[in-house]
Design an enzyme around this catalytic site. Sequence first.
Site, PDB file in Angstrom:
ATOM      1  N   CYS A   2      14.320  -0.326  26.297  1.00 50.14           N
ATOM      2  CA  CYS A   2      15.248  -1.430  26.061  1.00 50.14           C
ATOM      3  C   CYS A   2      15.294  -2.376  27.256  1.00 50.14           C
ATOM      4  CB  CYS A   2      16.652  -0.890  25.844  1.00 50.14           C
ATOM      5  SG  CYS A   2      16.725   0.331  24.542  1.00 50.14           S
ATOM      6  N   ARG A  27       8.468  -5.256  27.714  1.00 52.64           N
ATOM      7  CA  ARG A  27       8.862  -3.843  27.691  1.00 52.64           C
ATOM      8  C   ARG A  27       8.714  -3.246  26.292  1.00 52.64           C
ATOM      9  NH1 ARG A  27      12.529  -2.913  32.252  1.00 52.64           N
ATOM     10  NH2 ARG A  27      13.640  -1.284  31.146  1.00 52.64           N
ATOM     11  N   TRP A  80      14.720  -0.637  21.866  1.00 55.04           N
ATOM     12  CA  TRP A  80      13.620   0.242  21.469  1.00 55.04           C
ATOM     13  C   TRP A  80      14.326   1.457  20.881  1.00 55.04           C
ATOM     14  CZ3 TRP A  80       8.487   0.569  20.895  1.00 55.04           C
ATOM     15  CH2 TRP A  80       7.887   1.823  20.877  1.00 55.04           C
ATOM     16  N   ASN A 106      21.036   1.065  27.487  1.00 51.98           N
ATOM     17  CA  ASN A 106      19.667   1.560  27.570  1.00 51.98           C
ATOM     18  C   ASN A 106      19.785   3.034  27.958  1.00 51.98           C
ATOM     19  OD1 ASN A 106      17.026   2.077  28.142  1.00 51.98           O
ATOM     20  ND2 ASN A 106      16.866   0.669  29.878  1.00 51.98           N
ATOM     21  N   GLY A 107      19.147   3.931  27.222  1.00 51.30           N
ATOM     22  CA  GLY A 107      19.207   5.354  27.573  1.00 51.30           C
ATOM     23  C   GLY A 107      19.655   6.194  26.402  1.00 51.30           C
ATOM     24  N   GLU A 489      -8.857  15.472  28.483  1.00 50.08           N
ATOM     25  CA  GLU A 489      -8.057  14.254  28.648  1.00 50.08           C
ATOM     26  C   GLU A 489      -8.492  13.491  29.907  1.00 50.08           C
ATOM     27  OE1 GLU A 489      -6.223  12.359  27.124  1.00 50.08           O
ATOM     28  OE2 GLU A 489      -4.788  11.412  28.471  1.00 50.08           O
ATOM     29  N   LYS A 493      -9.906   9.637  29.820  1.00 53.68           N
ATOM     30  CA  LYS A 493      -9.326   8.554  30.629  1.00 53.68           C
ATOM     31  C   LYS A 493     -10.426   7.828  31.394  1.00 53.68           C
ATOM     32  CE  LYS A 493      -5.314   8.413  29.390  1.00 53.68           C
ATOM     33  NZ  LYS A 493      -5.802   8.774  28.126  1.00 53.68           N
ATOM     34  N   GLU A 496     -12.595   5.738  28.977  1.00 55.01           N
ATOM     35  CA  GLU A 496     -11.874   4.562  28.477  1.00 55.01           C
ATOM     36  C   GLU A 496     -11.768   3.464  29.516  1.00 55.01           C
ATOM     37  OE1 GLU A 496      -8.230   5.192  25.672  1.00 55.01           O
ATOM     38  OE2 GLU A 496      -7.981   6.524  27.381  1.00 55.01           O
ATOM     39  N   HIS A 512     -23.465  28.184  28.788  1.00 57.43           N
ATOM     40  CA  HIS A 512     -24.119  28.138  27.473  1.00 57.43           C
ATOM     41  C   HIS A 512     -24.812  26.797  27.235  1.00 57.43           C
ATOM     42  CE1 HIS A 512     -22.397  31.989  26.461  1.00 57.43           C
ATOM     43  NE2 HIS A 512     -21.232  31.541  26.927  1.00 57.43           N
ATOM     44  N   LYS A 614      -4.606  -0.607  21.214  1.00 57.94           N
ATOM     45  CA  LYS A 614      -3.529   0.356  21.477  1.00 57.94           C
ATOM     46  C   LYS A 614      -3.262   1.198  20.247  1.00 57.94           C
ATOM     47  CE  LYS A 614      -0.321   2.380  23.800  1.00 57.94           C
ATOM     48  NZ  LYS A 614      -0.847   3.460  24.670  1.00 57.94           N
TER      49      LYS A 614
HETATM   50  O1  M6R Z   1      -0.913   6.296  18.651  1.00 54.05           O
HETATM   51  P1  M6R Z   1      -1.699   7.569  18.551  1.00 54.05           P
HETATM   52  O2  M6R Z   1      -1.172   8.636  19.449  1.00 54.05           O
HETATM   53  O3  M6R Z   1      -1.858   8.051  17.148  1.00 54.05           O
HETATM   54  O4  M6R Z   1      -3.151   7.167  19.075  1.00 54.05           O
HETATM   55  C1  M6R Z   1      -4.178   8.102  19.096  1.00 54.05           C
HETATM   56  C2  M6R Z   1      -5.341   7.610  19.906  1.00 54.05           C
HETATM   57  O5  M6R Z   1      -5.857   6.407  19.382  1.00 54.05           O
HETATM   58  C3  M6R Z   1      -4.956   7.388  21.363  1.00 54.05           C
HETATM   59  O6  M6R Z   1      -4.442   8.538  21.940  1.00 54.05           O
HETATM   60  C4  M6R Z   1      -6.170   6.928  22.190  1.00 54.05           C
HETATM   61  O7  M6R Z   1      -7.102   7.946  22.289  1.00 54.05           O
HETATM   62  C5  M6R Z   1      -5.717   6.438  23.560  1.00 54.05           C
HETATM   63  N1  M6R Z   1      -6.389   5.230  23.884  1.00 54.05           N
HETATM   64  C6  M6R Z   1      -5.956   7.421  24.643  1.00 54.05           C
HETATM   65  O8  M6R Z   1      -5.672   6.946  25.915  1.00 54.05           O
END
Ligand code: M6R
Length: 619
Positions: A2, A27, A80, A106-107, A489, A493, A496, A512, A614
């Site tokens: 928020c 935000r 939000w 907010n909170g 993960e 990162k 990406e 393996h 996103k």
């Molecule tokens: O909004 P979601 O959690 O469903 O999105 C899933 C993936 O598209 C998302 O986690 C994507 O892999 C990100 N870019 C990872 O950083």
Amino acid sequence: MCGIVGYVGPQQAQHVVVEGLRRLEYRGYDSAGVALVVPDGTGPGRIAEAKKAGKLANLEKVVADSPLPASHTGIGHTRWATHGAPNDVNAHPHLGHERRVALVHNGIIENFAELRSRLEADDHVLVSETDTEVVAHLVELQVQSGVDLTTAMQRVCLVLEGAFTLVAIDAHDPERVVAARRNSPLVVGVGEGEHFLGSDVAAFIEHTREALELGQDQVVCITRDGVEITDFRGRPAEGRRYHVDWDLSAAEKDGHDWFMRKEIFEQPKAVADSLLGRRTQHGLLQLDEMRLSDDEIRDIDKIIIIACGTSFYAGMVAKYAIEHWTRIPVEVELSSEFRYRDPILDHSTLVVAISQSGETADTLQAIRHARTQRSRVLAICNTNGSTIPRESDAVIYTHAGPEIGVASTKGFLTQLVACYLLALYVAQVKGTRYGDEIDQIMGQLEAIPEQIETVLAGAQQVYDLAAEHTGARSVLFLGRHAGYPVALEGALKLKELAYLHAEGFAAGELKHGPIALVEEGLPVLCVVPPRGRDQLHEKMISGIQEVRARGARTICLAEEGDTKIEPYADVLVRLPQVPVLLQPLVATIPLQLFACELATLLGHDVDQPRNLAKSVTVE
Ligand code: M6R
């Protein structure tokens, strides 16, 4: 998250407040509103307000159609959603019973349900589903009893539990705006004959660059000419005064270069917020919004977790926790694969769909398929009112606040928290864990925000490490058990953001095949499990030895006090001591920092990496 704005001064408050809200749009929000004190020359003034779901443009249309009266004192809010859907009624500001006080927030107020019942027992009519409206009623009750708005706010804060920034105006007191904060940000903008309030300095940076940051548990009263700060008991207090020399873009990022980095540093709060309000007075775990009865939970004999990308890795961690604590078998599957393999589902299968955005098409299609097979679907989601929770039978919301960077960071950590809570809740209902065990794990979870702070305090070591690897062509990540999804993960990162070849492996799987990739100088980041459980630690060390013997440069993330790892680590990044199942909550952070910094040094756009969106709304 928020956005909050407050203003008192010679300018038209509506204009200043709406412009402030526009500066806070970054935000993320789902509704917006404004309230003004309209003085009446002869008697007490009144509150004029307007609010609307959707973007600020919707609110502007409302005030263009029915203009608000002139006023020099006002508050505004971009919401939000946390408690209650994102609609007009739940939008802030909220008003007290007699419409004398207007308030934005907010909170999360943890004890709002109890406070609401008491108000309703006294014939108060609350029109929204929010926790905020309860506070508006409480503050109004105080001013009605004869105290001023500042005292009213102080008194109410003493009975609130949770995290909050509150900003209020009183129709009978047109020259003051009063705010309070606990575990949620609030900054005062100090002008000439005018003062501002904002969730961050972006709200008022075009008017003044002199700011005053409020401390924890403080109340502030702003008038045209003054700022008075007290603690919740009314004792004089002081804020931290500073000059803002950031431009607007840096102000939005709280001084960070990227939203992603800001969001990494928000994780202690995001995790703490996701844990708020999860226990009853008697210490039992409660998941208010979940909407599955105890009988339905007792019926579950299989759980299938579906998700994509980072959320999928959260699901992989969840499998370890759910199976260990509940003894229910768990499958984890990529949403895009799930529905095309004819999965075996029935009414006793719980499908858990994890999605930060709540709009991912692959996951949405997968839950639609699961529901046609009579399975119940529980969404774990960060976006209130989004499609996935709407189309699910039950939901646990994470409280990360909007995630703006394309790479998920705080979204991931809060998904982990939600998964742990789900696992513990099912264990409580099914009786697969004793209450004191659940209590102990909750205590460990509640200690995590502080432990994340210590990891973040060591960010420079990781940045230096990133600087040493700007020439790397490939990076491997190794983990075991709950550390395996963390390795995946970490690799995601890096792919990406830095556009580097990066792969995560289960350390035991190396021999393996993947070990053939290892060559002299190859950086291998190793997530070392805590010592002392099921030989995991020893086995991991064997894997590290194997790659090191072949020339890899081993960068080991290992808990404080782990001396056994020292001979095998070219670089050692220390982690706080946490149980193995919770280790992803701390071990992921150096990997996020590493990817963010390396991408920055390589000159990439960290918040908008190439080819990525996103939220992926196409299959
Ligand atoms: O909004 P979601 O959690 O469903 O999105 C899933 C993936 O598209 C998302 O986690 C994507 O892999 C990100 N870019 C990872 O950083």
